[in-house]
Design a protein around this motif. Structure first.
Motif, short mmCIF file in Angstrom:
data_model
loop_
_atom_site.label_atom_id
_atom_site.label_comp_id
_atom_site.label_asym_id
_atom_site.label_seq_id
_atom_site.Cartn_x
_atom_site.Cartn_y
_atom_site.Cartn_z
N LYS A 172 0.57 -1.13 0.11
CA LYS A 172 -0.40 -0.03 0.24
C LYS A 172 0.71 0.89 0.16
N TRP A 173 1.91 1.36 0.46
CA TRP A 173 2.86 1.82 0.97
C TRP A 173 3.15 2.56 -0.56
N THR A 174 4.04 1.42 -0.85
CA THR A 174 4.88 1.68 -2.30
C THR A 174 3.86 2.10 -3.45
N GLU A 175 2.76 1.70 -3.27
CA GLU A 175 1.61 2.60 -4.57
C GLU A 175 1.53 3.94 -4.32
N PHE A 176 2.24 4.41 -3.09
CA PHE A 176 1.48 5.20 -2.79
C PHE A 176 2.82 6.52 -3.58
N TYR A 177 3.82 5.66 -3.15
CA TYR A 177 4.80 6.31 -3.85
C TYR A 177 5.13 6.38 -5.31
N LYS A 178 4.52 5.34 -5.71
CA LYS A 178 4.16 5.46 -7.15
C LYS A 178 3.66 6.06 -7.76
N HIS A 179 2.54 6.73 -7.51
CA HIS A 179 1.41 7.32 -7.62
C HIS A 179 1.96 9.47 -8.00
N GLU A 180 2.89 9.36 -6.01
CA GLU A 180 3.63 10.70 -6.33
C GLU A 180 4.83 10.67 -6.92
N SER A 181 5.18 9.77 -7.21
CA SER A 181 6.88 9.97 -7.34
C SER A 181 6.46 11.33 -9.43
N CYS A 182 7.10 12.10 -9.13
CA CYS A 182 6.87 12.94 -10.06
C CYS A 182 7.28 12.52 -11.41
N GLY A 183 7.94 11.87 -11.60
CA GLY A 183 8.34 10.99 -13.13
C GLY A 183 9.60 11.79 -13.25
N LYS A 184 10.68 12.99 -12.27
CA LYS A 184 11.62 13.57 -13.45
C LYS A 184 13.01 12.36 -13.31
N CYS A 185 13.56 11.57 -11.63
CA CYS A 185 14.27 11.19 -12.07
C CYS A 185 13.78 9.53 -12.71
N THR A 186 14.51 9.06 -13.46
CA THR A 186 13.96 7.11 -14.06
C THR A 186 13.76 6.52 -13.19
N PRO A 187 15.33 6.34 -11.78
CA PRO A 187 15.24 5.27 -10.89
C PRO A 187 13.87 5.19 -9.94
N CYS A 188 13.34 6.54 -9.67
CA CYS A 188 11.95 6.55 -8.77
C CYS A 188 11.17 6.38 -9.44
N ARG A 189 11.27 6.81 -10.83
CA ARG A 189 9.98 6.99 -11.52
C ARG A 189 9.66 5.51 -11.86
N GLU A 190 10.46 4.58 -12.30
CA GLU A 190 10.57 3.17 -12.39
C GLU A 190 10.60 2.82 -11.47
N GLY A 191 11.78 3.01 -10.73
CA GLY A 191 11.69 1.47 -9.73
C GLY A 191 10.41 1.71 -9.34
N THR A 192 9.31 2.36 -8.10
CA THR A 192 8.64 2.49 -7.82
C THR A 192 7.45 1.77 -8.80
N TYR A 193 7.68 2.04 -9.87
CA TYR A 193 6.58 1.54 -10.56
C TYR A 193 6.70 -0.16 -10.62
N TRP A 194 8.02 -0.79 -10.49
CA TRP A 194 7.87 -1.94 -10.72
C TRP A 194 7.90 -2.74 -9.97
N LEU A 195 8.02 -2.22 -8.24
CA LEU A 195 8.21 -2.39 -6.95
C LEU A 195 6.80 -2.77 -6.89
N VAL A 196 5.60 -2.35 -6.57
CA VAL A 196 4.60 -2.08 -7.07
C VAL A 196 3.98 -3.34 -7.86
N GLN A 197 4.43 -4.03 -8.90
CA GLN A 197 4.09 -4.79 -9.57
C GLN A 197 4.58 -5.73 -9.06
N ILE A 198 5.80 -5.82 -8.09
CA ILE A 198 6.15 -7.19 -7.64
C ILE A 198 5.21 -7.58 -6.31
N LEU A 199 5.15 -6.30 -6.06
CA LEU A 199 4.60 -6.60 -4.40
C LEU A 199 3.65 -7.43 -4.65
N ARG A 200 2.84 -6.25 -6.05
CA ARG A 200 1.07 -6.91 -5.94
C ARG A 200 0.98 -8.88 -6.32
#
Lengths: 289, 443
Positions: free
Chosen positions: B343-371
């Motif tokens: 749930k927290w990771t979904e939050f970070y994925k939603h709120e990542s502003c998309g500027k930096c690749t590690p955060c934008r892509e990383g949070t996206y994939w973390l959510v996929q793995i956790l789900r």
């Protein structure tokens, strides 16, 4: 707010970038509906939906800041107070008021969650489904409301509207991130007023009341109006609603620590009658007198 | 809990209401109430001394930023170059959105004038003539109370031209945000306040030299600024009588979740969860504690092993977490750690502003793995993959959002790895039977 939203905004905006060069200083324009339509040049977006009062308010927002562009966020709230969402006309209106390109405004409008890209219902219901609210019932509340407001066995989706948007009793539902009321979890908001300590049952009852045209009082906040009035206040306009400020704010949870301290006579250490002020630091003295 | 001296300060009560002192007063948000309760007395005092004395006072008091990072406030003020010919700005970060954090919103609702008085004093100290309160858009009642308080302050001569005859001018604007957690990051906040997308800036330059409109700017949290009038009234020694040597003063601890009496408890810095739980009536229904955050979801999780960790900047860090915003979220044994982390990771994925690749892509994939894990389709290798992704996010983005996103995951795996593995066990037998190609093709 993610990359995909931004890309969509940029795509929409390219066609409107051009007219900017021949537009006179936005905020100084006379601002009449006809005039503003003309200033859009080849751009066909008509901003006549924004009346003279709205244009006056837009100028008031600009006057609050050292630089005009800082007015953009509140101006987008103002736009939503008129149309219930940020339309193409809303973007064009902000662009002409601030002498920005359509692209510049669109990029901002698509970044922020609170700027809605489709017309909202009379009421916006936001259910916190972040971890702490979710574990205490937030997920169940959201599911219950989505199911109830859905049609043909399909639950209402995030940011979808039940009823004709803007019509009495219409409701837009969204799941929200942490709403900074975790001690009162699970919480939801109607038009950004707090309904604390909810259950699926109480939330459903609340939504039914809203559909029936009634407006239950929030736990914390002002008497309910509608989404557009809330957006007007977010833009900083409170005419005729001055008493809203007196709506309740202190839930029992809010003042729990203060109350316990009061009962047990726990206090911070007493302050001295005349607290000493440090001497003026010497190295900083030069040129400061 | 008894009234006996606590382990650290040795002198103070378990609760030390300073910022929350007026919250029980009727119509506490009005100027009338505020003035009856010593309101704007500190301002009169402050305007009679040299601005640099105020900066020194705040340095001496050891006040540290209450927004999470704990940077020394007086030092931050001291970084503002003087006689540089540029306008200076004070920006109050009232964009409270860190999951679990709920201290600034009640403060602004109950006692907005304490924030405004702090703003005038701080602005005078750093020689700013314009200040902005950047408040979350979703808390309309706060916006309303702040607007009303600012209006009252102007009418009473606490804002505007020649404040209380001092010759000092200050304008304050209340600025409602529009729903973006990232704007709690100070440089993203400044971009947002300039009417742009709220995305963080590369530092340096720091806001102290190039902040709002590329001019010297102090960005401080609400609780930090609201503490300033009390320091002026009580002095640095009084402030230091609470809390610890390096983390002095009172702090609003926000206790939420599976406790009997959640709420706001203002206590000396260094108070422990054991002490807070006593005040909050213990665990709800007696169900034992499993994990908790000391200061929001971006601070690594603690467990029942950490009940006696002093919740100050040093204590939380020494135990492997951070003090953050003292948003103490308490979860009992019924809560699945991987679920909470998802749930927290979904939050970070939603709120990542998309500027930096590690955060934008990383949070996206973390959510996929956790789900996938939560759906019973994970593998033990996923745990290592997540740690690897976190390693590629941490320290590799402009701002701390990405870092924060890794905190719940890495700390949860550190303390509760078995829960992630148990989730994968369901998948173990199926995994053996499945063809290698089917797994390789998963996406």
């Amino acid at each position: 707010m993610n990359g995909a939203d931004g890309a969509a905004g940029a795509a929409v905006s390219t066609e409107a970038v051009e007219p900017r060069a021949d537009r006179p200083g936005g905020a100084d324009g006379s601002g009449g509906p006809a005039g503003s339509a003309g200033s859009a040049g080849s751009d066909t977006v008509d901003t006549a939906v924004f009346d003279e009062l709205t244009r006056q308010r837009a100028r008031e927002i600009v006057a609050r800041y050292p630089r005009s562009r800082s007015a953009l966020l509140p101006m987008l709230h103002l736009v939503q107070s008129v149309e219930g969402h940020v339309s193409q006309a809303g973007v064009a209106f902000c662009a002409e008021q601030l002498d920005l390109s359509f692209a510049e405004v669109s990029a901002v409008a698509t970044f922020y969650t609170m700027y809605k890209r489709r017309p909202c219902g009379e009421h916006l219901v936001s259910v916190c489904t972040n971890t702490l609210c979710a574990v205490l019932g937030g997920d169940a509340i959201y599911r219950r409301l989505a199911t109830y407001l859905g049609t043909d066995g399909r639950p209402l989706g995030h940011e979808e509207t039940s009823g004709e948007p803007g019509a009495p009793g219409s409701i837009t539902l969204e799941h929200a991130e942490c709403l900074a009321a975790c001690d009162l979890a699970p919480v939801l908001q109607v038009n950004y007023e707090f309904f604390d300590n909810q259950t699926p049952e109480s939330a459903l009852e609340l939504v039914k009341e809203l559909q029936a045209g009634r407006r239950p009082h929030p736990t914390r906040g002002a008497p309910l109006t509608d989404f557009r009035q809330a957006e007007l206040q977010l833009a900083g306009f409170f005419e005729g609603r001055e008493s809203d400020v007196d709506g309740p704010s202190a839930a029992p949870e809010t003042v729990r620590g203060a109350r316990i301290a009061n009962e047990r006579q726990w206090t911070a250490p007493p302050m001295p009658d005349e607290a000493p002020m440090p001497e003026l630091p010497e190295k900083k003295e030069r040129g400061q007198a | 809990m008894t009234n006996s001296p606590n382990a650290r300060g040795g002198r103070t009560s378990p609760l030390t209401p300073v910022l929350t002192r007026r919250w029980l007063s009727p119509r506490s948000w009005t100027l009338r109430t505020y003035e009856q309760l010593e309101g704007y007395v500190a301002l009169r005092r402050a305007l009679q001394v040299h601005p640099d004395q105020l900066i020194q006072l705040v340095k001496d008091a050891g006040l540290r930023g209450r927004g999470g990072a704990g940077f020394p406030t007086g030092m931050k003020w001291g970084f503002i170059p003087q006689n540089d010919g540029k306008p200076h700005y004070l920006v109050v970060n009232a964009d409270e959105g860190e999951p679990g954090t709920c201290k600034d919103v009640p403060l602004m609702m109950a006692d907005p004038h304490s924030l405004i008085e702090g703003i005038v004093i701080a602005s005078y100290a750093i020689r700013a003539n314009f200040a902005a309160i950047y408040v979350r858009g979703e808390v309309l009642h706060c916006v309303r109370r702040l607007h009303a308080a600012v209006r009252e302050a102007y009418e009473a001569g606490y804002l505007g031209r020649n404040i209380l005859g001092s010759g000092f001018d200050l304008d304050v604007v209340v600025h409602a945000g529009a729903g973006a957690y990232i704007c709690g990051e100070e440089t993203a906040l400044l971009d947002s306040l300039e009417g742009k997308r709220g995305q963080p800036r590369l530092k340096p330059p720091f806001p102290a030299t190039e902040g709002l409109y590329a001019s010297p700017t102090v960005v401080n949290n609400v609780e930090t600024i609201a503490s300033v009038p009390y320091i002026v009234l009580g002095g640095s020694a009084w402030f230091r009588a609470m809390g610890t040597e390096k983390s002095p003063g009172p702090k609003i601890y926000s206790i939420s979740g599976h406790v009997e009496r959640p709420g706001q408890y203002e206590a000396p810095m260094g108070t422990t969860l054991r002490e807070l739980l006593e005040l909050a009536g213990g665990m709800k229904g007696g169900v034992p504690l499993k994990f908790w955050t000391p200061g929001g979801s971006s601070t690594p999780l603690f467990t029942k092993e950490h009940l006696d960790v002093p919740l100050d900047f040093e204590g939380a860090a020494a135990a492997g977490s951070m003090l953050g915003t003292t948003a103490v979220q308490v979860f009992n044994e019924t809560v699945s750690v991987p679920w909470a982390v998802m749930k927290w990771t979904e939050f970070y994925k939603h709120e990542s502003c998309g500027k930096c690749t590690p955060c934008r892509e990383g949070t996206y994939w973390l959510v996929q793995i956790l789900r996938r894990m939560l759906a019973g389709e994970g593998t033990p290798a996923d745990v290592e993959t997540m740690l690897d992704i976190c390693d590629n996010i941490l320290g590799r983005s402009f701002c701390a959002l990405g870092d924060g996103a890794t905190s719940p995951i890495t700390s949860a795996i550190k303390y509760f790895r078995h829960e992630f593995l148990e989730l994968c066990e369901r998948n173990q037998s199926a995994q053996r039977q499945a063809s290698e190609s089917a797994l390789a093709g998963a996406h």
